[in-house]
Design an enzyme around this catalytic site. Structure first.
Site, mmCIF file in Angstrom:
data_model
loop_
_atom_site.group_PDB
_atom_site.id
_atom_site.type_symbol
_atom_site.label_atom_id
_atom_site.label_comp_id
_atom_site.label_asym_id
_atom_site.label_seq_id
_atom_site.Cartn_x
_atom_site.Cartn_y
_atom_site.Cartn_z
ATOM 1 N N SER A 179 -32.227 -5.313 -73.425
ATOM 2 C CA SER A 179 -31.168 -5.442 -74.278
ATOM 3 C C SER A 179 -30.887 -6.473 -75.036
ATOM 4 O O SER A 179 -30.319 -6.780 -76.105
ATOM 5 C CB SER A 179 -29.902 -5.149 -73.603
ATOM 6 O OG SER A 179 -29.296 -5.886 -72.393
ATOM 7 N N HIS A 207 -30.835 1.398 -75.351
ATOM 8 C CA HIS A 207 -31.358 0.780 -76.632
ATOM 9 C C HIS A 207 -32.408 1.610 -77.312
ATOM 10 O O HIS A 207 -32.957 1.145 -78.193
ATOM 11 C CB HIS A 207 -31.527 -0.864 -76.479
ATOM 12 C CG HIS A 207 -30.206 -1.395 -76.083
ATOM 13 N ND1 HIS A 207 -29.354 -2.143 -76.913
ATOM 14 C CD2 HIS A 207 -29.591 -1.827 -75.062
ATOM 15 C CE1 HIS A 207 -28.332 -2.394 -76.642
ATOM 16 N NE2 HIS A 207 -28.605 -2.436 -75.150
ATOM 17 N N LYS A 239 -23.951 3.513 -78.400
ATOM 18 C CA LYS A 239 -24.696 2.457 -79.159
ATOM 19 C C LYS A 239 -25.242 3.427 -80.445
ATOM 20 O O LYS A 239 -24.418 3.724 -81.165
ATOM 21 C CB LYS A 239 -25.992 1.880 -78.246
ATOM 22 C CG LYS A 239 -25.219 1.099 -77.534
ATOM 23 C CD LYS A 239 -26.036 0.392 -76.334
ATOM 24 C CE LYS A 239 -24.799 -0.638 -75.424
ATOM 25 N NZ LYS A 239 -25.342 -0.770 -74.215
#
Ligand SMILES: *Cc1c(COP(=O)(O)O)cnc(C)c1O
Length: 388
Positions: A179, A207, A239
Site C-alpha cells: 500500500s 490495491h 478504494k
C-alpha cells in the site's frame, strides 16, 4: 509520582510534534475527485485511493439513492440477526462470480476483515508468517490471534522458505500490492510455498483489485494464478470500487467457518443495504470499463517518465501508487508543504506507517485525472528538485 494522565498525554503529543510525526486531519469540502477544496483552498489531489474515479460516479450515486428508497438507511442489525438483506446476498454472489471463487463474504471494513480472517483461522500455538511491509490490519490481526508472528524481509521468498523449514506455519499473509510502495508481492512463489507448507495464503488485495488483472481481478489474476482452495482473497470496496466495505472470497468451508467464528463479522452491524446496492453498480463498472484501467496505465507511464527525467527516485511500481522517497519525516513534510503552496495535494507518509528513514511522498493516480493534471504535478515536482 506519576504524572496526571492528561499531562502525560500532552508531553507525548509534544514529542510527536518535535519529531515531525504529529498528524492532523484536513477538512475536505468536495466529493472525492481530483479538484478538491481542502482546508478552504482549491487543491489538485494526488492522494486518494479512488483509482478508477468511481467514488463520485453518477450511476453509483443513483444506485445509492434508489437503494435508500428501497431499504431505508440503517441495516438495523448484525448479519446473523436480521441485518443480512437480499442486497448483501446479491453482492456476495456477484463478488464470488467476479473473483471466480465458490463463495464471498462481506465485512464492514478491510481492517475488520483481516482481523476476522486471521483470528478465525490461527491461534495460540500456531505460527503465522507475514511480509515486513504488510498493512497494519494484517499485523494487528496477528497480535489479536495470539499466534506466533514471524515477519520476513519484504518480498524475500528465500527468507520465508527458511522460516517455513523451522516452524509449523499455518498461514502466510501478504499484501497483493503493497500500500505504501506500489510493488507486487511475489505471489507465484508464495502460492507455491504455502502449498508445500500446507498453509493458508492470505492475499490482501486492497490495491490490486479493480486496477490490475483481467477486468480488474487483481494481483493473483495478474500473475495468471487461478483460484485454489488454500488461497484466501481479501478485497476492499472503499478504494478502486469507490464505495465502502470489504469482502473475503474462497471455498465454501472457509466462508462458513468465518460466519461461525470471525468475531469482527459476528459482533457488528451490517453495512447499510443502500451502500451495498451502490457497490453492485460500481463493481459492474469497474469490471466492464477497461478504458479506466487503460487511462490509469497511461497516466502512470506519463508520471514515471516525467519524474525520472527530473531525476527523482521512483519505486519499482506499475500500479497507481508511486512513492517518491524523501528519507526523513522532516524532508517529506517539507516537500508536501512546498507542493501544497503550488496548489497540489500529496501526502507525506511517515513512520510508523513506513519504516524509519523511508518517509516519502505517496503520489496516487486516478483515472479521473487528466494528462494536464499529471503535467501540473510534474511541474511542481521540478521546482522541488531544484530547491534541494
Ligand atoms: C485500506 C487497506 C485496508 C483496510 O481497508 P478498510 O476498508 O479501509 O478498512 C486493509 N489492507 C490494505 C492493504 C489497505 O490498503
Amino acid at each position: 509520582m506519576s504524572q496526571h494522565p492528561p499531562t502525560h498525554l500532552r508531553a507525548q503529543l509534544d514529542e510527536l510534534k518535535a519529531a515531525h510525526l504529529y498528524r492532523h486531519r484536513r477538512i475536505r469540502e468536495t466529493p472525492q475527485q481530483p479538484c478538491t477544496i481542502v482546508d478552504g483552498r482549491p487543491l489538485l489531489s494526488f492522494c486518494s485511493n479512488d483509482y478508477l474515479g468511481l467514488a463520485n460516479h453518477p450511476d453509483v450515486i443513483a444506485a445509492f439513492q434508489r437503494g435508500a428508497e428501497r431499504w431505508g438507511v440503517g441495516s438495523g442489525a448484525a448479519h446473523l440477526v436480521t441485518g443480512h438483506s437480499a442486497a448483501h446476498h446479491a453482492l456476495e454472489e456477484a463478488l464470488a462470480a467476479f473473483t471466480g471463487r465458490p463463495r464471498a463474504l462481506l465485512f464492514s471494513t478491510g481492517y475488520m476483515a483481516n482481523l476476522g480472517i486471521i483470528t478465525a483461522l490461527v491461534g495460540r500455538g500456531d505460527t503465522l508468517c507475514q511480509d515486513r511491509l504488510n498493512h497494519a490490519s494484517l499485523l494487528d490481526g496477528a497480535q489479536l490471534s495470539r499466534a506466533t508472528l514471524c515477519r520476513y524481509p519484504h518480498a524475500n521468498t528465500a527468507a520465508l522458505d527458511r522460516l517455513l523449514a523451522d516452524t509449523k506455519t499455518r498461514m502466510i499473509a501478504t499484501d497483493g500490492v503493497f500500500s505504501m510502495d506500489g510493488d507486487l508481492a511475489p505471489l507465484s512463489a508464495l502460492t507455491q510455498l504455502a502449498y508445500q507448507a500446507s498453509a493458508w495464503l492470505l492475499v490482501d488485495d486492497a490495491h490490486g483489485l479493480g486496477v490490475i488483472g483481467r477486468g480488474g481481478r487483481g494481483s493473483l489474476d495478474h500473475f495468471g494464478l487461478t483460484p485454489d482452495a488454500t488461497t484466501i482473497l481479501m478485497g476492499t470496496l472503499g478504494k478502486s470500487f469507490g464505495t465502502f466495505g470489504a469482502f473475503v472470497a474462497g471455498s465454501e468451508e472457509l466462508i462458513e467457518t468465518l460466519i461461525q467464528r470471525a468475531r469482527s463479522y459476528i459482533y457488528t452491524t451490517a453495512t447499510p443495504p443502500a451502500l451495498v446496492e451502490a457497490t453492485c453498480v460500481s463493481l459492474r463498472l469497474a469490471e466492464r470499463d477497461d478504458w479506466r484501467r487503460e487511462r490509469l496505465q497511461a497516466l502512470i507511464a506519463r508520471f514515471r517518465q516525467g519524474a525520472s527525467q527530473l531525476g527523482l527516485t521512483l519505486a519499482d511500481s506499475l500500479t497507481p501508487i508511486q512513492p517518491i522517497f524523501a528519507g526523513t519525516a522532516e524532508q517529506a513534510l517539507r516537500w508536501s508543504q512546498t507542493l501544497e503552496a503550488a496548489g497540489i495535494l500529496v501526502s507525506a507518509i511517515r513512520p510508523p506507517t513506513v519504516p524509519a528513514g523511508t518517509a516519502r511522498l505517496r503520489v496516487t493516480l486516478s483515472a479521473a485525472q487528466t494528462d494536464a493534471d499529471v503535467d501540473r504535478l510534474l511541474n511542481a515536482l521540478s521546482k522541488l528538485t531544484t530547491a534541494i
